[in-house]
Design a protein around this motif. Structure first.
Motif, PDB file in Angstrom:
ATOM      1  N   VAL A 134     -48.509  74.067  74.354  1.00  0.00           N
ATOM      2  CA  VAL A 134     -47.373  75.031  74.522  1.00  0.00           C
ATOM      3  C   VAL A 134     -46.874  75.962  73.594  1.00  0.00           C
ATOM      4  O   VAL A 134     -46.414  77.162  73.722  1.00  0.00           O
ATOM      5  CB  VAL A 134     -46.335  74.113  75.466  1.00  0.00           C
ATOM      6  N   LYS A 135     -46.746  75.310  72.275  1.00  0.00           N
ATOM      7  CA  LYS A 135     -46.190  75.956  71.207  1.00  0.00           C
ATOM      8  C   LYS A 135     -47.306  77.212  70.790  1.00  0.00           C
ATOM      9  O   LYS A 135     -46.754  78.307  70.611  1.00  0.00           O
ATOM     10  CB  LYS A 135     -46.303  74.915  69.998  1.00  0.00           C
ATOM     11  N   LYS A 136     -48.538  77.059  70.869  1.00  0.00           N
ATOM     12  CA  LYS A 136     -49.563  78.006  70.565  1.00  0.00           C
ATOM     13  C   LYS A 136     -49.350  78.999  71.703  1.00  0.00           C
ATOM     14  O   LYS A 136     -49.137  80.167  71.341  1.00  0.00           O
ATOM     15  CB  LYS A 136     -50.906  77.510  70.760  1.00  0.00           C
ATOM     16  N   ALA A 137     -49.219  78.891  72.895  1.00  0.00           N
ATOM     17  CA  ALA A 137     -49.047  79.933  73.976  1.00  0.00           C
ATOM     18  C   ALA A 137     -47.763  80.657  73.918  1.00  0.00           C
ATOM     19  O   ALA A 137     -47.875  81.809  73.828  1.00  0.00           O
ATOM     20  CB  ALA A 137     -49.160  79.222  75.218  1.00  0.00           C
ATOM     21  N   SER A 138     -46.642  79.947  73.316  1.00  0.00           N
ATOM     22  CA  SER A 138     -45.559  80.477  73.434  1.00  0.00           C
ATOM     23  C   SER A 138     -45.470  81.599  71.838  1.00  0.00           C
ATOM     24  O   SER A 138     -44.805  82.519  72.030  1.00  0.00           O
ATOM     25  CB  SER A 138     -44.296  79.581  73.193  1.00  0.00           C
ATOM     26  N   ASN A 146     -42.642  94.738  76.255  1.00  0.00           N
ATOM     27  CA  ASN A 146     -44.093  94.582  76.705  1.00  0.00           C
ATOM     28  C   ASN A 146     -44.024  93.625  78.190  1.00  0.00           C
ATOM     29  O   ASN A 146     -43.255  92.617  78.146  1.00  0.00           O
ATOM     30  CB  ASN A 146     -44.895  93.584  75.538  1.00  0.00           C
ATOM     31  N   PRO A 147     -44.642  94.072  79.137  1.00  0.00           N
ATOM     32  CA  PRO A 147     -44.582  93.458  80.355  1.00  0.00           C
ATOM     33  C   PRO A 147     -45.102  91.987  80.372  1.00  0.00           C
ATOM     34  O   PRO A 147     -44.873  91.127  81.154  1.00  0.00           O
ATOM     35  CB  PRO A 147     -45.481  94.542  81.286  1.00  0.00           C
ATOM     36  N   LYS A 148     -45.918  91.662  79.360  1.00  0.00           N
ATOM     37  CA  LYS A 148     -46.726  90.553  79.064  1.00  0.00           C
ATOM     38  C   LYS A 148     -45.646  89.378  78.605  1.00  0.00           C
ATOM     39  O   LYS A 148     -46.024  88.018  78.452  1.00  0.00           O
ATOM     40  CB  LYS A 148     -47.944  90.516  78.421  1.00  0.00           C
ATOM     41  N   LYS A 149     -44.417  89.735  77.932  1.00  0.00           N
ATOM     42  CA  LYS A 149     -43.380  88.728  77.464  1.00  0.00           C
ATOM     43  C   LYS A 149     -42.623  88.120  78.288  1.00  0.00           C
ATOM     44  O   LYS A 149     -41.293  88.398  78.540  1.00  0.00           O
ATOM     45  CB  LYS A 149     -42.602  89.705  76.583  1.00  0.00           C
ATOM     46  N   VAL A 194     -47.078  83.023  79.732  1.00  0.00           N
ATOM     47  CA  VAL A 194     -47.246  81.674  79.085  1.00  0.00           C
ATOM     48  C   VAL A 194     -48.030  80.618  79.831  1.00  0.00           C
ATOM     49  O   VAL A 194     -49.038  80.116  79.405  1.00  0.00           O
ATOM     50  CB  VAL A 194     -46.115  80.935  78.465  1.00  0.00           C
ATOM     51  N   VAL A 195     -47.663  80.426  81.103  1.00  0.00           N
ATOM     52  CA  VAL A 195     -48.128  79.875  81.968  1.00  0.00           C
ATOM     53  C   VAL A 195     -49.481  80.185  82.271  1.00  0.00           C
ATOM     54  O   VAL A 195     -50.491  79.396  82.254  1.00  0.00           O
ATOM     55  CB  VAL A 195     -47.343  79.571  83.230  1.00  0.00           C
ATOM     56  N   GLY A 196     -49.914  81.507  82.380  1.00  0.00           N
ATOM     57  CA  GLY A 196     -51.130  81.908  82.593  1.00  0.00           C
ATOM     58  C   GLY A 196     -52.078  81.634  81.301  1.00  0.00           C
ATOM     59  O   GLY A 196     -53.365  81.069  81.612  1.00  0.00           O
ATOM     60  N   ILE A 197     -51.614  81.854  80.109  1.00  0.00           N
ATOM     61  CA  ILE A 197     -52.057  81.335  79.179  1.00  0.00           C
ATOM     62  C   ILE A 197     -52.758  79.697  79.148  1.00  0.00           C
ATOM     63  O   ILE A 197     -53.859  79.502  78.900  1.00  0.00           O
ATOM     64  CB  ILE A 197     -51.562  81.676  77.875  1.00  0.00           C
ATOM     65  N   LEU A 198     -51.836  78.878  79.337  1.00  0.00           N
ATOM     66  CA  LEU A 198     -51.996  77.557  79.372  1.00  0.00           C
ATOM     67  C   LEU A 198     -53.074  77.243  80.644  1.00  0.00           C
ATOM     68  O   LEU A 198     -54.057  76.467  80.269  1.00  0.00           O
ATOM     69  CB  LEU A 198     -50.980  76.641  79.603  1.00  0.00           C
ATOM     70  N   GLU A 199     -52.863  77.663  81.665  1.00  0.00           N
ATOM     71  CA  GLU A 199     -53.974  77.619  82.781  1.00  0.00           C
ATOM     72  C   GLU A 199     -55.517  78.146  82.551  1.00  0.00           C
ATOM     73  O   GLU A 199     -56.315  77.527  82.614  1.00  0.00           O
ATOM     74  CB  GLU A 199     -53.420  78.171  84.200  1.00  0.00           C
ATOM     75  N   ASN A 200     -55.394  79.263  81.725  1.00  0.00           N
ATOM     76  CA  ASN A 200     -56.752  79.772  81.284  1.00  0.00           C
ATOM     77  C   ASN A 200     -57.367  78.907  80.478  1.00  0.00           C
ATOM     78  O   ASN A 200     -58.603  78.496  80.486  1.00  0.00           O
ATOM     79  CB  ASN A 200     -56.390  81.073  80.626  1.00  0.00           C
TER      80      ASN A 200
END
Length: 131
Positions: free
Chosen positions: A91-95, A105-108, A113-119
């Motif tokens: 979670v820290k790394k994704a954040s 940025n639209p990705k902020k 964050v959830v997408g990164i973790l799920e990926n």
């Protein structure tokens, strides 16, 4: 504008990012959100702090702040659940990845964050090596 987003009074919608250069994107859309009882919100946040402990709550709220959600009890609680599901380190790394994005940025967003973790979970699960 950022402060209004943080206080859950303004929502920002961005154009789709599909390979468009910055100067070809449509303008942002700003939506005013309904007013709410701030004292009730503080009580909800305090209840979360009591439920999960100050350290856990403060850590989750700091991650939520990165994506303008530090006044959103649902996001804070979900971050705590994500720490249990994926681990604090992930979670820290994704954040941290999202924190490096520019404010506009639209990705902020927390969704990214959830997408990164799920990926990561889907692509790097320890069980994948046995399939």
């Amino acid at each position: 504008m950022d402060e209004l987003r943080r206080m859950k009074l303004l929502e920002v919608e961005y154009d789709d990012l599909t390979n468009k250069p910055y100067n070809k994107r449509s303008p942002k859309i700003y939506r005013l959100l309904p007013f709410y009882d701030f004292d009730l919100l503080i009580k909800e946040l305090d209840a979360l702090k009591q439920k999960h402990g100050k350290t856990t709550f403060d850590r989750a709220r700091a991650y939520a702040k990165i994506v303008f959600e530090e006044y959103n009890p649902q996001v804070i609680e979900d971050i705590i659940e994500k720490e249990q599901e994926y681990g604090k380190k992930h979670v820290k790394k994704a954040s941290n990845i999202i924190a490096k994005k520019n404010t506009d940025n639209p990705k902020k967003t927390y969704g990214y964050v959830v997408g990164i973790l799920e990926n990561w979970e889907n692509n790097y699960s320890p069980l994948k090596q046995f399939l």
